[in-house]
Design a protein around this motif. Sequence first.
Motif, PDB file in Angstrom:
ATOM      1  N   ASN A 179      42.026  53.629  29.317  1.00 56.02           N
ATOM      2  CA  ASN A 179      42.802  52.872  28.329  1.00 56.02           C
ATOM      3  C   ASN A 179      42.191  51.507  28.037  1.00 56.02           C
ATOM      4  OD1 ASN A 179      44.823  54.889  28.156  1.00 56.02           O
ATOM      5  ND2 ASN A 179      45.776  54.117  30.018  1.00 56.02           N
ATOM      6  N   ALA A 180      41.053  51.208  28.655  1.00 56.61           N
ATOM      7  CA  ALA A 180      40.398  49.906  28.466  1.00 56.61           C
ATOM      8  C   ALA A 180      39.439  49.960  27.283  1.00 56.61           C
ATOM      9  CB  ALA A 180      39.649  49.522  29.741  1.00 56.61           C
ATOM     10  N   GLY A 181      38.917  48.802  26.888  1.00 56.54           N
ATOM     11  CA  GLY A 181      37.959  48.735  25.783  1.00 56.54           C
ATOM     12  C   GLY A 181      36.710  49.558  26.066  1.00 56.54           C
ATOM     13  N   THR A 182      36.180  50.163  25.030  1.00 55.61           N
ATOM     14  CA  THR A 182      35.037  51.056  25.173  1.00 55.61           C
ATOM     15  C   THR A 182      33.761  50.290  25.505  1.00 55.61           C
ATOM     16  OG1 THR A 182      36.064  52.403  23.457  1.00 55.61           O
ATOM     17  CG2 THR A 182      33.808  52.956  24.043  1.00 55.61           C
ATOM     18  N   ALA A 220      34.312  48.005  31.953  1.00 49.70           N
ATOM     19  CA  ALA A 220      35.512  48.551  31.318  1.00 49.70           C
ATOM     20  C   ALA A 220      36.601  48.602  32.376  1.00 49.70           C
ATOM     21  CB  ALA A 220      35.254  49.946  30.746  1.00 49.70           C
ATOM     22  N   GLY A 221      37.726  47.943  32.118  1.00 45.98           N
ATOM     23  CA  GLY A 221      38.809  47.931  33.090  1.00 45.98           C
ATOM     24  C   GLY A 221      39.325  46.531  33.352  1.00 45.98           C
ATOM     25  N   ARG A 255      43.997  49.025  47.497  1.00 44.58           N
ATOM     26  CA  ARG A 255      44.040  49.870  46.303  1.00 44.58           C
ATOM     27  C   ARG A 255      42.646  49.955  45.714  1.00 44.58           C
ATOM     28  NH1 ARG A 255      43.079  47.196  41.751  1.00 44.58           N
ATOM     29  NH2 ARG A 255      43.821  45.054  41.440  1.00 44.58           N
ATOM     30  N   PRO A 256      42.344  51.010  44.972  1.00 47.26           N
ATOM     31  CA  PRO A 256      41.014  51.110  44.358  1.00 47.26           C
ATOM     32  C   PRO A 256      40.799  50.004  43.321  1.00 47.26           C
ATOM     33  CG  PRO A 256      42.167  53.227  44.304  1.00 47.26           C
ATOM     34  CD  PRO A 256      43.170  52.195  44.706  1.00 47.26           C
ATOM     35  N   PHE A 257      39.545  49.620  43.119  1.00 46.76           N
ATOM     36  CA  PHE A 257      39.205  48.677  42.051  1.00 46.76           C
ATOM     37  C   PHE A 257      39.376  49.389  40.702  1.00 46.76           C
ATOM     38  CE2 PHE A 257      36.903  46.802  45.618  1.00 46.76           C
ATOM     39  CZ  PHE A 257      37.192  45.458  45.458  1.00 46.76           C
ATOM     40  N   GLY A 258      40.147  48.782  39.825  1.00 47.45           N
ATOM     41  CA  GLY A 258      40.411  49.415  38.520  1.00 47.45           C
ATOM     42  C   GLY A 258      39.361  49.059  37.494  1.00 47.45           C
ATOM     43  N   VAL A 259      38.106  49.378  37.794  1.00 44.55           N
ATOM     44  CA  VAL A 259      37.027  48.994  36.886  1.00 44.55           C
ATOM     45  C   VAL A 259      35.868  49.993  37.005  1.00 44.55           C
ATOM     46  CG1 VAL A 259      35.982  47.455  38.594  1.00 44.55           C
ATOM     47  CG2 VAL A 259      35.548  47.071  36.188  1.00 44.55           C
ATOM     48  N   SER A 260      35.250  50.279  35.876  1.00 46.45           N
ATOM     49  CA  SER A 260      34.012  51.057  35.832  1.00 46.45           C
ATOM     50  C   SER A 260      32.900  50.172  35.280  1.00 46.45           C
ATOM     51  CB  SER A 260      34.165  52.293  34.945  1.00 46.45           C
ATOM     52  OG  SER A 260      34.823  53.321  35.620  1.00 46.45           O
ATOM     53  N   PHE A 261      31.679  50.467  35.689  1.00 43.18           N
ATOM     54  CA  PHE A 261      30.514  49.693  35.251  1.00 43.18           C
ATOM     55  C   PHE A 261      29.470  50.604  34.629  1.00 43.18           C
ATOM     56  CE2 PHE A 261      32.077  47.269  38.942  1.00 43.18           C
ATOM     57  CZ  PHE A 261      32.180  45.995  38.416  1.00 43.18           C
ATOM     58  N   ILE A 276      32.107  54.766  28.454  1.00 45.20           N
ATOM     59  CA  ILE A 276      33.289  54.645  29.307  1.00 45.20           C
ATOM     60  C   ILE A 276      34.366  53.896  28.545  1.00 45.20           C
ATOM     61  CG2 ILE A 276      32.057  54.764  31.512  1.00 45.20           C
ATOM     62  CD1 ILE A 276      32.111  51.722  31.649  1.00 45.20           C
ATOM     63  N   GLY A 277      35.605  54.006  29.027  1.00 42.44           N
ATOM     64  CA  GLY A 277      36.707  53.330  28.355  1.00 42.44           C
ATOM     65  C   GLY A 277      37.495  54.294  27.487  1.00 42.44           C
ATOM     66  N   GLN A 278      38.290  53.725  26.579  1.00 44.11           N
ATOM     67  CA  GLN A 278      39.167  54.556  25.751  1.00 44.11           C
ATOM     68  C   GLN A 278      38.357  55.445  24.807  1.00 44.11           C
ATOM     69  OE1 GLN A 278      41.670  52.005  23.471  1.00 44.11           O
ATOM     70  NE2 GLN A 278      39.998  51.016  22.374  1.00 44.11           N
ATOM     71  N   ASN A 279      38.884  56.634  24.570  1.00 40.24           N
ATOM     72  CA  ASN A 279      38.246  57.620  23.678  1.00 40.24           C
ATOM     73  C   ASN A 279      36.795  57.898  24.071  1.00 40.24           C
ATOM     74  OD1 ASN A 279      40.639  57.654  22.115  1.00 40.24           O
ATOM     75  ND2 ASN A 279      39.911  55.931  20.887  1.00 40.24           N
TER      76      ASN A 279
END
Length: 249
Positions: A30-33, A77-78, A128-134, A164-167
Amino acid sequence: MARRYDSSTTTFSPDGRLHQVEYAIEAINNAGTAVGILAKDGIVLAGEKNKPSNLLAPSKGPEKMYKIDDHLTTVVAGLTADANILINNARINAQRYIYTYQEPMPVEQLVEKVCNYKQAYTQYGGLRPFGVSFLFAGWDEYHGYQLYMSDPSGNYSGWKATCIGQNNQAGKNLLKNDYEENLTIDAAMKLAVKVLVKSMDATTASADKLEFCIMTTDGDKVIQRIVPEADVTKILEEVALETASEGDM
């Protein structure tokens, strides 16, 4: 039954899933692409900037791009706050390696360090897991240009082009169809624009909503450059003209 396992990152559900890790991955969707494309003469990273209000003061630097070392950069993203912790950790590891061995840390080795840190947050209670992708873009003397993607589970993988990210699935489908091995930096930038335009929520893309970073080399020197808004506007116009001409055919 799944609700019993929702609050724990350390307990597998009966069907072999870690729900908190899956929820973290869903938050990134749901984060920015963000897009990464490996070209024959460099790497292009692109990201969709979050602009929730016109009253918000513009950022004084890149919002999605982070320089980790002279030979490695990343797009996020995240959750930015989570990303800051991991990026600072990566920068420390990179400088410790230089201090110890008097040479830059190999790209994949540094990516693996970050991912090991992320994985630890899925294995111990009270975390908790880190809510981010790189998307990591780097160059070293061993493997040249490299592009890696990392998710909250601690997994990482090498890519020629990914999103990565939305859509992100729509973006990946476009990359599958349009990516070519011998892309130049200019062609890779246009492809990145097409992916962002397709995956963004906004009906029209503008330069103030996009951010680009280009990595190239000059001999053994790695050059990282944030693309100015004026150049992004020009690329958007070129892509719009090409898309219009393809539609007329």
